[in-house]
Design a protein around this motif. Structure first.
Motif, PDB file in Angstrom:
ATOM      1  N   GLY A   1       0.797  -1.227   0.000  1.00 45.94           N
ATOM      2  CA  GLY A   1       0.000   0.000   0.000  1.00 45.94           C
ATOM      3  C   GLY A   1       0.830   1.277   0.000  1.00 45.94           C
ATOM      4  O   GLY A   1       0.333   2.349   0.344  1.00 45.94           O
ATOM      5  N   LYS A   2       2.101   1.190  -0.434  1.00 49.39           N
ATOM      6  CA  LYS A   2       2.978   2.376  -0.467  1.00 49.39           C
ATOM      7  C   LYS A   2       2.394   3.488  -1.342  1.00 49.39           C
ATOM      8  O   LYS A   2       2.448   4.668  -0.984  1.00 49.39           O
ATOM      9  N   THR A   3       1.868   3.091  -2.488  1.00 46.84           N
ATOM     10  CA  THR A   3       1.373   4.100  -3.438  1.00 46.84           C
ATOM     11  C   THR A   3       0.154   4.825  -2.866  1.00 46.84           C
ATOM     12  O   THR A   3       0.060   6.066  -2.966  1.00 46.84           O
ATOM     13  N   ILE A   4      -0.745   4.075  -2.238  1.00 46.99           N
ATOM     14  CA  ILE A   4      -1.957   4.692  -1.676  1.00 46.99           C
ATOM     15  C   ILE A   4      -1.572   5.561  -0.476  1.00 46.99           C
ATOM     16  O   ILE A   4      -2.128   6.634  -0.254  1.00 46.99           O
TER      17      ILE A   4
ATOM     18  N   VAL B  50      -8.877  -0.151   4.832  1.00 49.67           N
ATOM     19  CA  VAL B  50      -9.158  -0.468   3.434  1.00 49.67           C
ATOM     20  C   VAL B  50     -10.210   0.533   2.966  1.00 49.67           C
ATOM     21  O   VAL B  50     -11.274   0.646   3.571  1.00 49.67           O
ATOM     22  N   LEU B  51      -9.889   1.285   1.943  1.00 52.50           N
ATOM     23  CA  LEU B  51     -10.821   2.292   1.426  1.00 52.50           C
ATOM     24  C   LEU B  51     -11.618   1.655   0.292  1.00 52.50           C
ATOM     25  O   LEU B  51     -11.047   1.154  -0.673  1.00 52.50           O
ATOM     26  N   ASP B  52     -12.926   1.669   0.457  1.00 50.92           N
ATOM     27  CA  ASP B  52     -13.774   0.978  -0.506  1.00 50.92           C
ATOM     28  C   ASP B  52     -15.025   1.803  -0.795  1.00 50.92           C
ATOM     29  O   ASP B  52     -15.828   2.007   0.104  1.00 50.92           O
TER      30      ASP B  52
END
Ligand code: ATP
Ligand code: MG
Length: 221
Positions: A15-18, A193-195
């Motif tokens: 999840g580095k990019t997020i 977790v973004l959903d």
């Protein structure tokens, strides 16, 4: 002297990019920031620069889209070999845009700290060359204590400063406590977790919960 923050991870796909996108979304109005992915493999299916740009709605100045871009979705040293080239860390870090101190660079690594980049160097050698404090992205799931503590050891062995740890995924309080205790670091971000993962959902979460204590401010000035 140029300045920045290096976002590394305990693994690829943590999840580095997020996290980097969240960081820009949180602090771009307060500081002059610029995202940089120096080494991107598997560029055809995975373009972190484009992901950050899309999620944050970055301006041109907020993105530095140069560096090593390789087609194969494998470790950089292998992806380079497949492309018949060798990665040169000096060339990367000597780029004039990198040496300028106009904006604080938010640098995202590829994979984790000991990912091979050339025959004799690893991702952590790029971190040493840049000398920026390091933010560690880690999963919340089982196994993360070990992975995070190993990452911390590798960074400290090279005298790299640790800005903190971000735990990404469903909340898991035991891991947080152990990482802080055994690693002598602070977990400064808990990213759920973004959903769905959209610019709006990211922005809404960031504005209420990204680095609530402002722990990253000191590195972004
Ligand atoms: N907080 C989050 N909410 C929802 N999805 C997420 C979150 N964090 C990561 N993901 C998803 O998990 C996958 C891996 O995340 P990401 O691309 O950020 O990993 P990475 O550590 O940057 O990997 P790489 O080493 O390839 O750069 C992506 O599909 C991303 O959209
Ligand atoms: Mg990434």
């Amino acid at each position: 002297m140029h300045h920045g923050l290096f976002v590394t991870g305990t693994d690829t796909g943590v999840g580095k990019t997020i996290l980097a996108a969240g960081l820009l979304a949180r602090y771009r109005t307060e500081f002059l920031l610029r995202y940089w992915k120096p080494i991107q493999t598997g560029i055809e299916e995975d373009d972190d620069t484009a992901t950050v740009q899309q999620l944050v709605g970055c301006s041109q100045e907020e993105i530095f889209d140069q560096g090593i871009r390789l087609r194969r979705p494998v470790s950089p040293h292998l992806a380079a070999e497949f492309s018949g080239m060798t990665i040169n860390l000096d060339t990367l870090t000597e780029l004039p845009e990198i040496k300028s101190n106009e904006r604080c660079l938010i640098v995202e690594g590829a994979g984790g700290v000991l990912v091979p980049v050339t025959e004799s160097s690893m991702m952590v050698d790029l971190m040493v060359r840049l000398g920026f404090p390091v933010l560690i992205a880690a999963r919340t799931s089982l196994g993360t204590i070990n992975h995070t503590l190993l990452t911390i050891e590798a960074l400290r062995a090279r005298d790299l400063q640790i800005a903190g740890v971000a735990l990404i995924g469903n909340p898991e309080s035991g891991a947080r406590r152990s990482i802080e205790q055994y690693g002598q670091v602070s977990v400064i971000i808990d990213m759920p977790v973004l959903d769905p993962l959209t610019p709006e959902v990211l922005e809404s979460w960031v504005s209420s919960a990204f680095d609530p204590e402002g722990a990253l401010r000191q590195w972004l000035k």
